[in-house]
Design a protein around this motif. Structure first.
Motif, PDB file in Angstrom:
ATOM      1  N   SER A   4       0.822  -1.203   0.000  1.00  0.00           N
ATOM      2  CA  SER A   4       0.000   0.000   0.000  1.00  0.00           C
ATOM      3  C   SER A   4       0.862   1.261   0.000  1.00  0.00           C
ATOM      4  O   SER A   4       0.547   2.233  -0.681  1.00  0.00           O
ATOM      5  CB  SER A   4      -0.959  -0.052   1.183  1.00  0.00           C
ATOM      6  OG  SER A   4      -0.912   1.036   1.996  1.00  0.00           O
ATOM      7  N   ALA A   5       1.971   1.257   0.739  1.00  0.00           N
ATOM      8  CA  ALA A   5       2.876   2.407   0.742  1.00  0.00           C
ATOM      9  C   ALA A   5       3.467   2.626  -0.647  1.00  0.00           C
ATOM     10  O   ALA A   5       3.549   3.760  -1.121  1.00  0.00           O
ATOM     11  CB  ALA A   5       3.993   2.210   1.758  1.00  0.00           C
ATOM     12  N   ILE A   6       3.856   1.531  -1.300  1.00  0.00           N
ATOM     13  CA  ILE A   6       4.414   1.631  -2.646  1.00  0.00           C
ATOM     14  C   ILE A   6       3.367   2.156  -3.623  1.00  0.00           C
ATOM     15  O   ILE A   6       3.643   3.054  -4.419  1.00  0.00           O
ATOM     16  CB  ILE A   6       4.968   0.262  -3.108  1.00  0.00           C
ATOM     17  CG1 ILE A   6       6.204  -0.094  -2.281  1.00  0.00           C
ATOM     18  CG2 ILE A   6       5.294   0.279  -4.588  1.00  0.00           C
ATOM     19  CD1 ILE A   6       6.687  -1.519  -2.464  1.00  0.00           C
ATOM     20  N   GLU A   7       2.167   1.614  -3.550  1.00  0.00           N
ATOM     21  CA  GLU A   7       1.100   2.041  -4.457  1.00  0.00           C
ATOM     22  C   GLU A   7       0.774   3.516  -4.294  1.00  0.00           C
ATOM     23  O   GLU A   7       0.417   4.192  -5.253  1.00  0.00           O
ATOM     24  CB  GLU A   7      -0.158   1.191  -4.239  1.00  0.00           C
ATOM     25  CG  GLU A   7      -0.015  -0.225  -4.749  1.00  0.00           C
ATOM     26  CD  GLU A   7      -1.165  -1.131  -4.351  1.00  0.00           C
ATOM     27  OE1 GLU A   7      -1.990  -0.748  -3.479  1.00  0.00           O
ATOM     28  OE2 GLU A   7      -1.227  -2.253  -4.894  1.00  0.00           O
ATOM     29  N   GLN A   8       0.915   4.034  -3.073  1.00  0.00           N
ATOM     30  CA  GLN A   8       0.606   5.433  -2.804  1.00  0.00           C
ATOM     31  C   GLN A   8       1.840   6.329  -2.886  1.00  0.00           C
ATOM     32  O   GLN A   8       1.777   7.512  -2.549  1.00  0.00           O
ATOM     33  CB  GLN A   8      -0.050   5.559  -1.431  1.00  0.00           C
ATOM     34  CG  GLN A   8      -1.376   4.843  -1.354  1.00  0.00           C
ATOM     35  CD  GLN A   8      -1.965   4.856   0.048  1.00  0.00           C
ATOM     36  OE1 GLN A   8      -1.496   5.553   0.937  1.00  0.00           O
ATOM     37  NE2 GLN A   8      -3.013   4.074   0.241  1.00  0.00           N
ATOM     38  N   CYS A   9       2.976   5.749  -3.327  1.00  0.00           N
ATOM     39  CA  CYS A   9       4.243   6.490  -3.437  1.00  0.00           C
ATOM     40  C   CYS A   9       4.671   7.093  -2.100  1.00  0.00           C
ATOM     41  O   CYS A   9       5.220   8.201  -2.040  1.00  0.00           O
ATOM     42  CB  CYS A   9       4.166   7.561  -4.512  1.00  0.00           C
ATOM     43  SG  CYS A   9       3.941   6.890  -6.150  1.00  0.00           S
ATOM     44  N   ASN A  10       4.415   6.379  -1.022  1.00  0.00           N
ATOM     45  CA  ASN A  10       4.828   6.799   0.314  1.00  0.00           C
ATOM     46  C   ASN A  10       6.098   6.058   0.709  1.00  0.00           C
ATOM     47  O   ASN A  10       6.389   4.990   0.174  1.00  0.00           O
ATOM     48  CB  ASN A  10       3.722   6.507   1.332  1.00  0.00           C
ATOM     49  CG  ASN A  10       2.532   7.406   1.152  1.00  0.00           C
ATOM     50  OD1 ASN A  10       2.649   8.536   0.721  1.00  0.00           O
ATOM     51  ND2 ASN A  10       1.352   6.893   1.467  1.00  0.00           N
ATOM     52  N   PRO A  11       6.821   6.595   1.672  1.00  0.00           N
ATOM     53  CA  PRO A  11       8.022   5.884   2.134  1.00  0.00           C
ATOM     54  C   PRO A  11       7.666   4.504   2.685  1.00  0.00           C
ATOM     55  O   PRO A  11       6.638   4.334   3.333  1.00  0.00           O
ATOM     56  CB  PRO A  11       8.565   6.767   3.261  1.00  0.00           C
ATOM     57  CG  PRO A  11       7.973   8.111   3.024  1.00  0.00           C
ATOM     58  CD  PRO A  11       6.642   7.860   2.365  1.00  0.00           C
ATOM     59  N   VAL A  12       8.532   3.556   2.398  1.00  0.00           N
ATOM     60  CA  VAL A  12       8.344   2.197   2.901  1.00  0.00           C
ATOM     61  C   VAL A  12       9.048   2.053   4.246  1.00  0.00           C
ATOM     62  O   VAL A  12       8.584   1.337   5.122  1.00  0.00           O
ATOM     63  CB  VAL A  12       8.902   1.171   1.888  1.00  0.00           C
ATOM     64  CG1 VAL A  12       8.907  -0.231   2.458  1.00  0.00           C
ATOM     65  CG2 VAL A  12       8.112   1.224   0.592  1.00  0.00           C
ATOM     66  N   LEU A  13      10.146   2.784   4.416  1.00  0.00           N
ATOM     67  CA  LEU A  13      10.960   2.641   5.612  1.00  0.00           C
ATOM     68  C   LEU A  13      11.661   3.961   5.894  1.00  0.00           C
ATOM     69  O   LEU A  13      12.140   4.616   4.971  1.00  0.00           O
ATOM     70  CB  LEU A  13      12.005   1.547   5.358  1.00  0.00           C
ATOM     71  CG  LEU A  13      12.924   1.137   6.478  1.00  0.00           C
ATOM     72  CD1 LEU A  13      12.137   0.436   7.587  1.00  0.00           C
ATOM     73  CD2 LEU A  13      13.986   0.184   5.946  1.00  0.00           C
ATOM     74  N   GLU A  14      11.715   4.354   7.164  1.00  0.00           N
ATOM     75  CA  GLU A  14      12.426   5.566   7.554  1.00  0.00           C
ATOM     76  C   GLU A  14      13.261   5.267   8.782  1.00  0.00           C
ATOM     77  O   GLU A  14      12.781   4.673   9.739  1.00  0.00           O
ATOM     78  CB  GLU A  14      11.444   6.700   7.881  1.00  0.00           C
ATOM     79  CG  GLU A  14      10.697   7.221   6.670  1.00  0.00           C
ATOM     80  CD  GLU A  14       9.798   8.400   7.012  1.00  0.00           C
ATOM     81  OE1 GLU A  14      10.267   9.318   7.708  1.00  0.00           O
ATOM     82  OE2 GLU A  14       8.641   8.379   6.595  1.00  0.00           O
ATOM     83  N   TYR A  15      14.539   5.666   8.729  1.00  0.00           N
ATOM     84  CA  TYR A  15      15.461   5.521   9.860  1.00  0.00           C
ATOM     85  C   TYR A  15      16.396   6.704   9.884  1.00  0.00           C
ATOM     86  O   TYR A  15      16.637   7.342   8.862  1.00  0.00           O
ATOM     87  CB  TYR A  15      16.309   4.246   9.738  1.00  0.00           C
ATOM     88  CG  TYR A  15      15.628   3.012  10.270  1.00  0.00           C
ATOM     89  CD1 TYR A  15      15.654   2.712  11.628  1.00  0.00           C
ATOM     90  CD2 TYR A  15      14.970   2.145   9.418  1.00  0.00           C
ATOM     91  CE1 TYR A  15      15.028   1.577  12.112  1.00  0.00           C
ATOM     92  CE2 TYR A  15      14.343   1.006   9.891  1.00  0.00           C
ATOM     93  CZ  TYR A  15      14.389   0.729  11.244  1.00  0.00           C
ATOM     94  OH  TYR A  15      13.772  -0.394  11.727  1.00  0.00           O
ATOM     95  N   SER A  16      16.986   6.930  11.024  1.00  0.00           N
ATOM     96  CA  SER A  16      17.977   7.983  11.165  1.00  0.00           C
ATOM     97  C   SER A  16      19.295   7.550  10.531  1.00  0.00           C
ATOM     98  O   SER A  16      19.742   6.434  10.725  1.00  0.00           O
ATOM     99  CB  SER A  16      18.205   8.281  12.647  1.00  0.00           C
ATOM    100  OG  SER A  16      19.336   9.105  12.812  1.00  0.00           O
ATOM    101  N   TYR A  17      19.901   8.463   9.792  1.00  0.00           N
ATOM    102  CA  TYR A  17      21.206   8.177   9.211  1.00  0.00           C
ATOM    103  C   TYR A  17      22.293   8.161  10.281  1.00  0.00           C
ATOM    104  O   TYR A  17      23.400   7.744  10.018  1.00  0.00           O
ATOM    105  CB  TYR A  17      21.564   9.231   8.152  1.00  0.00           C
ATOM    106  CG  TYR A  17      20.949   8.932   6.821  1.00  0.00           C
ATOM    107  CD1 TYR A  17      21.672   8.264   5.852  1.00  0.00           C
ATOM    108  CD2 TYR A  17      19.651   9.291   6.533  1.00  0.00           C
ATOM    109  CE1 TYR A  17      21.121   7.975   4.620  1.00  0.00           C
ATOM    110  CE2 TYR A  17      19.085   9.014   5.309  1.00  0.00           C
ATOM    111  CZ  TYR A  17      19.826   8.353   4.351  1.00  0.00           C
ATOM    112  OH  TYR A  17      19.274   8.061   3.145  1.00  0.00           O
ATOM    113  N   LEU A  18      21.983   8.643  11.459  1.00  0.00           N
ATOM    114  CA  LEU A  18      22.960   8.626  12.544  1.00  0.00           C
ATOM    115  C   LEU A  18      23.058   7.252  13.173  1.00  0.00           C
ATOM    116  O   LEU A  18      23.999   6.950  13.875  1.00  0.00           O
ATOM    117  CB  LEU A  18      22.582   9.668  13.610  1.00  0.00           C
ATOM    118  CG  LEU A  18      22.535  11.106  13.115  1.00  0.00           C
ATOM    119  CD1 LEU A  18      22.070  12.031  14.247  1.00  0.00           C
ATOM    120  CD2 LEU A  18      23.878  11.545  12.571  1.00  0.00           C
ATOM    121  N   SER A  19      22.093   6.425  12.909  1.00  0.00           N
ATOM    122  CA  SER A  19      22.042   5.086  13.470  1.00  0.00           C
ATOM    123  C   SER A  19      22.645   4.094  12.484  1.00  0.00           C
ATOM    124  O   SER A  19      22.129   3.914  11.378  1.00  0.00           O
ATOM    125  CB  SER A  19      20.591   4.705  13.767  1.00  0.00           C
ATOM    126  OG  SER A  19      20.449   3.319  13.911  1.00  0.00           O
TER     127      SER A  19
END
Length: 84
Positions: A4-19
């Motif tokens: 559903s995220a892909i179909e709606q062009c939403n992010p699939v995954l979000e994380y901090s680049y500091l981690s």
């Protein structure tokens, strides 16, 4: 959820680049989606498109930093043991 995220062009995954663990999870997710035939994009915290190579370089740098910090900690602990 991912579909559903892909179909709606939403992010699939979000994380901090500091981690370091978060950055590795982003790379793993990207690789798995690519294997499944998906076209993926990675964006940094400024919403700029970055390549998988840049992400790999970031992972390598984070790993190097972790090793350097651990070496410093080990050296300080060893120095404290000598002083004791």
């Amino acid at each position: 959820m991912i579909k559903s995220a892909i179909e709606q062009c939403n992010p699939v995954l979000e994380y901090s680049y500091l981690s370091h663990s978060g950055t590795k999870k982003i790379a793993k997710c990207y690789d798995e989606l690519q294997k499944a035939g998906m076209t993926c994009e990675i964006y940094d915290e400024f919403e700029e498109l970055i390549s998988r190579d840049i992400l790999s370089n970031l992972i390598h740098s984070q790993k190097q930093n972790e090793h350097e910090v651990q070496a410093q900690i080990d050296a300080e602990v060893a120095a404290e043991e000598v002083d004791s």
